[in-house]
Design an enzyme around this catalytic site. Structure first.
Site, PDB file in Angstrom:
ATOM      1  N   ARG A 124     -31.048  23.281  41.964  1.00 55.00           N
ATOM      2  CA  ARG A 124     -30.468  21.973  42.351  1.00 55.00           C
ATOM      3  C   ARG A 124     -31.262  21.287  43.460  1.00 55.00           C
ATOM      4  NH1 ARG A 124     -25.510  24.677  41.630  1.00 55.00           N
ATOM      5  NH2 ARG A 124     -24.640  24.102  39.620  1.00 55.00           N
ATOM      6  N   LYS A 146     -41.886   9.370  42.581  1.00 50.36           N
ATOM      7  CA  LYS A 146     -41.614   9.360  41.141  1.00 50.36           C
ATOM      8  C   LYS A 146     -42.126  10.677  40.590  1.00 50.36           C
ATOM      9  CE  LYS A 146     -42.107   4.650  39.398  1.00 50.36           C
ATOM     10  NZ  LYS A 146     -42.901   3.915  38.396  1.00 50.36           N
ATOM     11  N   GLU A 188     -56.860   1.651  40.462  1.00 50.26           N
ATOM     12  CA  GLU A 188     -55.602   1.438  41.201  1.00 50.26           C
ATOM     13  C   GLU A 188     -55.886   0.744  42.543  1.00 50.26           C
ATOM     14  OE1 GLU A 188     -52.841   1.992  39.661  1.00 50.26           O
ATOM     15  OE2 GLU A 188     -53.353   3.494  38.144  1.00 50.26           O
ATOM     16  N   LYS A 230     -48.645   0.934  49.296  1.00 45.04           N
ATOM     17  CA  LYS A 230     -47.661   1.571  48.404  1.00 45.04           C
ATOM     18  C   LYS A 230     -46.405   1.934  49.179  1.00 45.04           C
ATOM     19  CE  LYS A 230     -46.488   4.415  44.655  1.00 45.04           C
ATOM     20  NZ  LYS A 230     -46.844   5.288  43.566  1.00 45.04           N
ATOM     21  N   GLU A 240     -37.414   1.171  42.110  1.00 47.23           N
ATOM     22  CA  GLU A 240     -38.024   0.216  41.180  1.00 47.23           C
ATOM     23  C   GLU A 240     -37.021  -0.710  40.514  1.00 47.23           C
ATOM     24  OE1 GLU A 240     -41.236   1.928  38.990  1.00 47.23           O
ATOM     25  OE2 GLU A 240     -41.369   0.208  37.660  1.00 47.23           O
ATOM     26  N   ARG A 244     -41.012  -3.236  43.370  1.00 44.78           N
ATOM     27  CA  ARG A 244     -41.941  -2.163  43.031  1.00 44.78           C
ATOM     28  C   ARG A 244     -42.668  -2.421  41.706  1.00 44.78           C
ATOM     29  NH1 ARG A 244     -40.719   4.351  44.056  1.00 44.78           N
ATOM     30  NH2 ARG A 244     -42.716   5.093  43.288  1.00 44.78           N
ATOM     31  N   ASN A 248     -47.143  -2.557  38.721  1.00 44.70           N
ATOM     32  CA  ASN A 248     -47.539  -2.445  37.320  1.00 44.70           C
ATOM     33  C   ASN A 248     -48.570  -3.498  36.914  1.00 44.70           C
ATOM     34  OD1 ASN A 248     -45.944  -0.255  36.768  1.00 44.70           O
ATOM     35  ND2 ASN A 248     -44.143  -1.508  36.312  1.00 44.70           N
ATOM     36  N   HIS A 251     -50.887  -2.920  34.057  1.00 40.58           N
ATOM     37  CA  HIS A 251     -50.406  -1.731  33.352  1.00 40.58           C
ATOM     38  C   HIS A 251     -49.738  -2.031  32.012  1.00 40.58           C
ATOM     39  CE1 HIS A 251     -51.435   0.288  37.017  1.00 40.58           C
ATOM     40  NE2 HIS A 251     -50.977   1.457  36.594  1.00 40.58           N
ATOM     41  N   HIS A 255     -51.386   0.061  29.322  1.00 38.29           N
ATOM     42  CA  HIS A 255     -50.716   1.163  28.618  1.00 38.29           C
ATOM     43  C   HIS A 255     -50.851   1.017  27.112  1.00 38.29           C
ATOM     44  CE1 HIS A 255     -47.910   2.238  32.186  1.00 38.29           C
ATOM     45  NE2 HIS A 255     -48.916   3.074  32.105  1.00 38.29           N
ATOM     46  N   HIS A 267     -56.607   6.238  31.900  1.00 37.60           N
ATOM     47  CA  HIS A 267     -55.620   5.335  32.490  1.00 37.60           C
ATOM     48  C   HIS A 267     -56.318   4.234  33.300  1.00 37.60           C
ATOM     49  CE1 HIS A 267     -51.897   3.938  34.156  1.00 37.60           C
ATOM     50  NE2 HIS A 267     -52.340   4.126  35.388  1.00 37.60           N
TER      51      HIS A 267
HETATM   52  N1  LIG Z   1     -45.793   9.588  40.251  1.00 41.68           N
HETATM   53  C1  LIG Z   1     -46.449   8.467  40.254  1.00 41.68           C
HETATM   54  O1  LIG Z   1     -46.065   7.492  40.897  1.00 41.68           O
HETATM   55  C2  LIG Z   1     -47.720   8.384  39.471  1.00 41.68           C
HETATM   56  C3  LIG Z   1     -48.629   7.341  39.709  1.00 41.68           C
HETATM   57  C4  LIG Z   1     -49.829   7.334  39.023  1.00 41.68           C
HETATM   58  C5  LIG Z   1     -50.123   8.352  38.111  1.00 41.68           C
HETATM   59  N2  LIG Z   1     -49.211   9.338  37.892  1.00 41.68           N
HETATM   60  C6  LIG Z   1     -49.496  10.442  36.963  1.00 41.68           C
HETATM   61  O2  LIG Z   1     -50.623  11.147  37.445  1.00 41.68           O
HETATM   62  C7  LIG Z   1     -51.327  11.733  36.372  1.00 41.68           C
HETATM   63  C8  LIG Z   1     -52.793  11.453  36.532  1.00 41.68           C
HETATM   64  O3  LIG Z   1     -53.219  11.979  37.764  1.00 41.68           O
HETATM   65  P1  LIG Z   1     -54.757  12.260  38.055  1.00 41.68           P
HETATM   66  O4  LIG Z   1     -55.538  11.089  37.652  1.00 41.68           O
HETATM   67  O5  LIG Z   1     -54.861  12.769  39.436  1.00 41.68           O
HETATM   68  O6  LIG Z   1     -55.114  13.367  36.962  1.00 41.68           O
HETATM   69  P2  LIG Z   1     -55.129  14.976  36.993  1.00 41.68           P
HETATM   70  O7  LIG Z   1     -54.092  15.542  37.838  1.00 41.68           O
HETATM   71  O8  LIG Z   1     -55.164  15.390  35.557  1.00 41.68           O
HETATM   72  O9  LIG Z   1     -56.563  15.298  37.638  1.00 41.68           O
HETATM   73  C9  LIG Z   1     -57.720  14.850  36.978  1.00 41.68           C
HETATM   74  C10 LIG Z   1     -58.741  15.980  36.809  1.00 41.68           C
HETATM   75  O10 LIG Z   1     -59.396  16.219  38.063  1.00 41.68           O
HETATM   76  C11 LIG Z   1     -59.349  17.608  38.379  1.00 41.68           C
HETATM   77  N3  LIG Z   1     -59.350  17.682  39.845  1.00 41.68           N
HETATM   78  C12 LIG Z   1     -58.319  17.444  40.688  1.00 41.68           C
HETATM   79  N4  LIG Z   1     -58.736  17.453  41.965  1.00 41.68           N
HETATM   80  C13 LIG Z   1     -60.058  17.734  41.943  1.00 41.68           C
HETATM   81  C14 LIG Z   1     -61.051  17.842  42.940  1.00 41.68           C
HETATM   82  N5  LIG Z   1     -60.783  17.650  44.236  1.00 41.68           N
HETATM   83  N6  LIG Z   1     -62.318  18.140  42.550  1.00 41.68           N
HETATM   84  C15 LIG Z   1     -62.615  18.298  41.228  1.00 41.68           C
HETATM   85  N7  LIG Z   1     -61.731  18.176  40.245  1.00 41.68           N
HETATM   86  C16 LIG Z   1     -60.460  17.881  40.594  1.00 41.68           C
HETATM   87  C17 LIG Z   1     -58.124  18.121  37.697  1.00 41.68           C
HETATM   88  O11 LIG Z   1     -58.206  19.508  37.445  1.00 41.68           O
HETATM   89  C18 LIG Z   1     -58.148  17.321  36.385  1.00 41.68           C
HETATM   90  O12 LIG Z   1     -59.025  17.925  35.466  1.00 41.68           O
HETATM   91  C19 LIG Z   1     -50.723  11.176  35.109  1.00 41.68           C
HETATM   92  O13 LIG Z   1     -49.896  12.145  34.514  1.00 41.68           O
HETATM   93  C20 LIG Z   1     -49.879   9.990  35.580  1.00 41.68           C
HETATM   94  O14 LIG Z   1     -48.749   9.764  34.778  1.00 41.68           O
HETATM   95  C21 LIG Z   1     -48.033   9.380  38.567  1.00 41.68           C
HETATM   96 ZN   LIG Z   2     -51.558   3.402  37.199  1.00 38.78          ZN
END
Ligand SMILES: NC(=O)c1ccc[n+]([C@@H]2O[C@H](COP(=O)([O-])OP(=O)(O)OC[C@H]3O[C@@H](n4cnc5c(N)ncnc54)[C@H](O)[C@@H]3O)[C@@H](O)[C@H]2O)c1
Ligand SMILES: [Zn+2]
Length: 364
Positions: A124, A146, A188, A230, A240, A244, A248, A251, A255, A267
Site C-alpha cells: 500500500r 507520474k 524535451e 517542470k 494534470e 500541465r 504535451n 506530443h 505520439h 519518442h
Molecule cells: N513519468 C513521466 O513523467 C515521464 C516523462 C517522460 C518519459 N517517461 C517515460 O520514460 C521512458 C523513457 O525514458 P528514457 O528515455 O530515459 O529511456 P530508458 O529508461 O529506456 O533509457 C534509455 C537507454 O539508456 C540506457 N541508459 C540509462 N542511463 C544510462 C547512462 N547513464 N549511460 C548509458 N546508458 C544509459 C538504458 O539502459 C536504456 O537502454 C518511457 O517509458 C516514457 O514513457 C515518463
Molecule cells: Zn515526452
C-alpha cells in the site's frame, strides 16, 4: 550542488527536493542515509546502468552505512510491464522488504516509471527516490510523480500519481549516454524553451552544439532550468487537470507518428516532428510568426532531430491514429499551439484537413 524545492499540496503529497550537480554520488549517499533512514534500501536499475554504475553506487551507499539490495531488470521499454512488476515485487518480498523499505530508482524513465509504480502499490505504498541517469529522466520523467507501466493495449495505461521523496540528478551519468538517447532528452529541452522560456530557447540557439558535446557547465545550467520549469508546472497542476497539459507540446502528433512507425521513431524524434507540425499549424492559424516556427525547426535540426517526414509515412494512418485518441477523450484532440516562443495555449479546434496539409508539407 543546486537544490530546488517542489512544494505540493500537503493534503495530497508531501514536498520534496530536487538536487542537481556533477559528481555528487558521495553526497547523495550521505543525504539518503541522513534523510531517508530505513532498515533496507532497494536499488532498482537496468542491466546497462548496472554494468556502468551498479558497483560504484552500491559501494557509495554501503559506505554511508546503508543496507543495500540491488534488483536488475532488462533494459528498454519492453521491461515496463506487469510481468516485470511481478518479478521485482517477488524479489522485494524474498529480500524481506517491508513498509519501511525505501526504493531507489537508478536509471532512465523506464526504471523510474516502473519503480515509482511499484512504490505506489507495494504494501500500500513505500517511499522511493529517483536517481535519473538519462537526459529524459533528469529533465522530465523523474520529476512530477507520474508513474506507469505499459499494457498490450497501449503505453502508460496502468499507473498513478505518486511523488518521490527526493530526486538527485548527477549530470556525470550523461557522459556515457548514447547520442540517440541524449537527443531524446534534447527534444524535451527544446519543448521547455518553446512553451515556457524564451531565454532557455535563446541559450539553446547560442550553444546547442556545446550542449551536445556535454559541456559540463551548460549541461548543469540547462538541466536546472528544465527541472525548474517542470516543477513549477507540477506545483500548479499536480494531477494534470489543466496547465500541465502544455507539457504535451509536440506530443499529440508526435505520439501518433511514433505509433504509426511501429515505434521505429524514438519518442524524441516523434516529439521533434510533432513540435514542427504544431509550430506550422500555429502559423497557419495566424497565432505564430513563420519566423518563430522556423526557429524551432532550425534548433531541432541542429540537435540532429528529424524535422521532415519520410514520404513513405502513411499520413491517413497518422490522422486515424489521432482520431483513435480522440474517441477516448470526449471527441476533441487537444493541441498545444504557440502564440510566441514561450507562450503556449491549448485548443480543441484544429481540423483534420489542416493537420493533413501540414504533414504533407513536411513530407519530402
Ligand atoms: N513519468 C513521466 O513523467 C515521464 C516523462 C517522460 C518519459 N517517461 C517515460 O520514460 C521512458 C523513457 O525514458 P528514457 O528515455 O530515459 O529511456 P530508458 O529508461 O529506456 O533509457 C534509455 C537507454 O539508456 C540506457 N541508459 C540509462 N542511463 C544510462 C547512462 N547513464 N549511460 C548509458 N546508458 C544509459 C538504458 O539502459 C536504456 O537502454 C518511457 O517509458 C516514457 O514513457 C515518463
Ligand atoms: Zn515526452
Amino acid at each position: 550542488m543546486k537544490t530546488l524545492k517542489v512544494s505540493l499540496d500537503k493534503k495530497n503529497s508531501a514536498s520534496y527536493e530536487i538536487r542537481i550537480g556533477a559528481d555528487i554520488l558521495d553526497r547523495v549517499s550521505l543525504l539518503i542515509a541522513k534523510n531517508f533512514k530505513a532498515g533496507r534500501h532497494v536499488v532498482v536499475t537496468d542491466e546497462n546502468v548496472n554494468a556502468l554504475y551498479g558497483d560504484t553506487f552500491r559501494d557509495a551507499l554501503t559506505q554511508a552505512g546503508l543496507n543495500i539490495k540491488l534488483i536488475e531488470i532488462p533494459a528498454g521499454e519492453s521491461s515496463k510491464n506487469i510481468a516485470t512488476v511481478m518479478e521485482v515485487v517477488g524479489k522485494l518480498l524474498a529480500a524481506g522488504a517491508d513498509r519501511e523499505t525505501v526504493l531507489v530508482a537508478l536509471g532512465g524513465g523506464v526504471v523510474g516509471d516502473l519503480t515509482g509504480f511499484i512504490a505506489s502499490v507495494f504494501m500500500r505504498s513505500v517511499r522511493y527516490i529517483q536517481i535519473p541517469t538519462t537526459l529524459v529522466g533528469q529533465v522530465d520523467s523523474a520529476i512530477g510523480g507520474k508513474t506507469a507501466v505499459d499494457l498490450p493495449q497501449g503505453k502508460n495505461l496502468l499507473g498513478s500519481f505518486y511523488q518521490p521523496k527526493a530526486v538527485f540528478a548527477d549530470v556525470r551519468f550523461l557522459d556515457t549516454l548514447p547520442e540517440k538517447e541524449f537527443n531524446n532528452g534534447l527534444a524535451e529541452i527544446i519543448k521547455y524553451g518553446a512553451i515556457e522560456d524564451d531565454g532557455l530557447f535563446k541559450s539553446l540557439e547560442d550553444g546547442i552544439e556545446a550542449l551536445k558535446n556535454k559541456d559540463g557547465k551548460l549541461l548543469l545550467k540547462t538541466v536546472e532550468a528544465c527541472c525548474r520549469i517542470k516543477k513549477n508546472i507540477v506545483e500548479m497542476d499536480e494531477h494534470e487537470q489543466g496547465l500541465r497539459r502544455i507539457l504535451n507540446f509536440g506530443h499529440t502528433i508526435g505520439h501518433a507518428l511514433e505509433a504509426v512507425s511501429g515505434y521505429s521513431l524514438s519518442h524524441g524524434e516523434g516529439v521533434a516532428l510533432g513540435m514542427v507540425a504544431a509550430g506550422r499549424i500555429s502559423v497557419r492559424m495566424r497565432y505564430l510568426s513563420a519566423q518563430a516556427a522556423g526557429r524551432i525547426e532550425q534548433l531541432a535540426e541542429r540537435a540532429c532531430l528529424p524535422t521532415r517526414l519520410d514520404p513513405a509515412v502513411d499520413l491517413t494512418a497518422v490522422i486515424d491514429r489521432l482520431k483513435m485518441d480522440k474517441k477516448k477523450k470526449d471527441a476533441v484532440v487537444r493541441f498545444v499551439l504557440l502564440k510566441k516562443i514561450g507562450m503556449p495555449f491549448v485548443t480543441g479546434s484544429v481540423g483534420d484537413k489542416m493537420i493533413l496539409e501540414v504533414l504533407e508539407g513536411m513530407s519530402q
